[in-house]
Write a protein that holds these residues in place. Sequence first.
Motif, PDB file in Angstrom:
ATOM      1  N   LEU A 192     -66.311  -5.761 -97.598  1.00 29.03           N
ATOM      2  CA  LEU A 192     -66.562  -6.755 -96.555  1.00 29.03           C
ATOM      3  C   LEU A 192     -66.585  -6.115 -95.171  1.00 29.03           C
ATOM      4  O   LEU A 192     -67.161  -6.668 -94.230  1.00 29.03           O
ATOM      5  CB  LEU A 192     -65.486  -7.849 -96.612  1.00 29.03           C
ATOM      6  CG  LEU A 192     -65.744  -9.123 -95.802  1.00 29.03           C
ATOM      7  CD1 LEU A 192     -67.000  -9.826 -96.291  1.00 29.03           C
ATOM      8  CD2 LEU A 192     -64.537 -10.047 -95.892  1.00 29.03           C
TER       9      LEU A 192
ATOM     10  N   LYS B  42     -69.758  -5.818 -93.164  1.00 32.92           N
ATOM     11  CA  LYS B  42     -70.273  -6.982 -92.435  1.00 32.92           C
ATOM     12  C   LYS B  42     -69.928  -6.907 -90.956  1.00 32.92           C
ATOM     13  O   LYS B  42     -70.580  -7.539 -90.116  1.00 32.92           O
ATOM     14  CB  LYS B  42     -69.690  -8.266 -93.042  1.00 32.92           C
ATOM     15  CG  LYS B  42     -70.287  -9.561 -92.502  1.00 32.92           C
ATOM     16  CD  LYS B  42     -69.644 -10.749 -93.179  1.00 32.92           C
ATOM     17  CE  LYS B  42     -70.263 -12.055 -92.704  1.00 32.92           C
ATOM     18  NZ  LYS B  42     -71.647 -12.244 -93.176  1.00 32.92           N
TER      19      LYS B  42
ATOM     20  N   SER C 167     -66.481  -0.492 -92.114  1.00 33.76           N
ATOM     21  CA  SER C 167     -67.055  -1.038 -90.886  1.00 33.76           C
ATOM     22  C   SER C 167     -67.613   0.066 -90.003  1.00 33.76           C
ATOM     23  O   SER C 167     -68.723  -0.045 -89.457  1.00 33.76           O
ATOM     24  CB  SER C 167     -65.990  -1.831 -90.123  1.00 33.76           C
ATOM     25  OG  SER C 167     -66.502  -2.313 -88.904  1.00 33.76           O
TER      26      SER C 167
ATOM     27  N   VAL D  52     -72.434  -6.205 -98.702  1.00 34.12           N
ATOM     28  CA  VAL D  52     -71.780  -7.460 -98.316  1.00 34.12           C
ATOM     29  C   VAL D  52     -71.897  -8.483 -99.441  1.00 34.12           C
ATOM     30  O   VAL D  52     -70.932  -9.202 -99.756  1.00 34.12           O
ATOM     31  CB  VAL D  52     -72.386  -8.008 -97.012  1.00 34.12           C
ATOM     32  CG1 VAL D  52     -71.822  -9.387 -96.701  1.00 34.12           C
ATOM     33  CG2 VAL D  52     -72.102  -7.050 -95.859  1.00 34.12           C
TER      34      VAL D  52
ATOM     35  N   TYR E 187     -68.733 -10.290-101.533  1.00 36.33           N
ATOM     36  CA  TYR E 187     -68.489 -11.703-101.791  1.00 36.33           C
ATOM     37  C   TYR E 187     -68.459 -12.006-103.287  1.00 36.33           C
ATOM     38  O   TYR E 187     -67.722 -12.900-103.734  1.00 36.33           O
ATOM     39  CB  TYR E 187     -69.535 -12.563-101.085  1.00 36.33           C
ATOM     40  CG  TYR E 187     -69.205 -12.796 -99.631  1.00 36.33           C
ATOM     41  CD1 TYR E 187     -68.214 -13.705 -99.269  1.00 36.33           C
ATOM     42  CD2 TYR E 187     -69.867 -12.114 -98.620  1.00 36.33           C
ATOM     43  CE1 TYR E 187     -67.894 -13.928 -97.937  1.00 36.33           C
ATOM     44  CE2 TYR E 187     -69.553 -12.319 -97.284  1.00 36.33           C
ATOM     45  CZ  TYR E 187     -68.574 -13.231 -96.949  1.00 36.33           C
ATOM     46  OH  TYR E 187     -68.246 -13.438 -95.633  1.00 36.33           O
TER      47      TYR E 187
END
Length: 334
Positions: free
Chosen positions: A81, A84, A264, A281, A285
Amino acid sequence: MTSTISLRGIPRLGVGFLVTLLCSLAGYALAKLPGFSLIGQLVLALLLGMALQFVRPLTHAAQRSTPFIANKFLRAGIILLGFKLNLVILMSAGLHSLTAAVLVVAVMITLNYIVARLFHVRHTLALLTACGCSICGAAAVMGVSSAVRSKTDESVLAVAIVAILGTVFTLIEVGLQPVLGFSPEQFGVLAGLSLHEIAHAVAAGGSAGMVGTDSAIIAKLSRVLLLAPVAVIIGLIEARRHRDAEAGFSVPIPWFMGGFLLASALGSYLPVLAAAIPSFVQLAYLLLGMAMAALGLNVNFGVILREGFRPLASATICSFVLLGLALSLVHFWF
């Protein structure tokens, strides 16, 4: 001799993997439908997992592997994640929002926890709810769950509270949008600073147009960025809190948050990864949805019904305070 198909023939991990995967994929599909987008893929996967408890043979077989899925897949999903979170965009366009986000998160985690304890909510559940409502919803709840060593029922209840209040306050803010007198950019910042899930912020910000959506995403991601340091700080506090009572207590710092920040940074500063980021991403999820479904398969409905009112009431009060704080910040600062 004829053979029959039986769940016993599927490896233990296989049953749980298939069940949670189907729940996650179904949650993704349902989240595309009008109305369900406000609930979000992760919460829908959780609800589907809870519903499957009524299919007893399937649930019994799947539950054997759900601890592994809830633990390992959760960490992998949170790490992915991180892709993102684009630090370049955040630092160039969102420094103002980041400063406001630090204030919002610091004030609201503290206030949510204090009010929850005044309502006699257990320490662990109070922390989970405070982080979920103050940072980034279900992902925040799951991100700090290992640091506070929460029980499944506590995590599920905290996620449910975040989902309910996030949806309600999304509708409230969309209704307020025409009368607030904010520009689309200001309203987007309001949504990003005050709503619980990224989906909530996008849905509310979108009511003010594309500018509102972009501002909401930047403001919301500013809060998401704080998930890693908050999780580490809570881990250190919990270690100190338990050290006197439990000899040899290990420091429950969620080190996978380092992977979240690394992902990130890689996604932000390595252009070669740009084309793959949407896939990372989406996989994040998917894995998080499987982890949520695994939690749903093990939830104790009696605990939820018995203990849900007090944390919901305290979080509702604090959500109104959060909305007021965000309104004040946008009015005087943006």
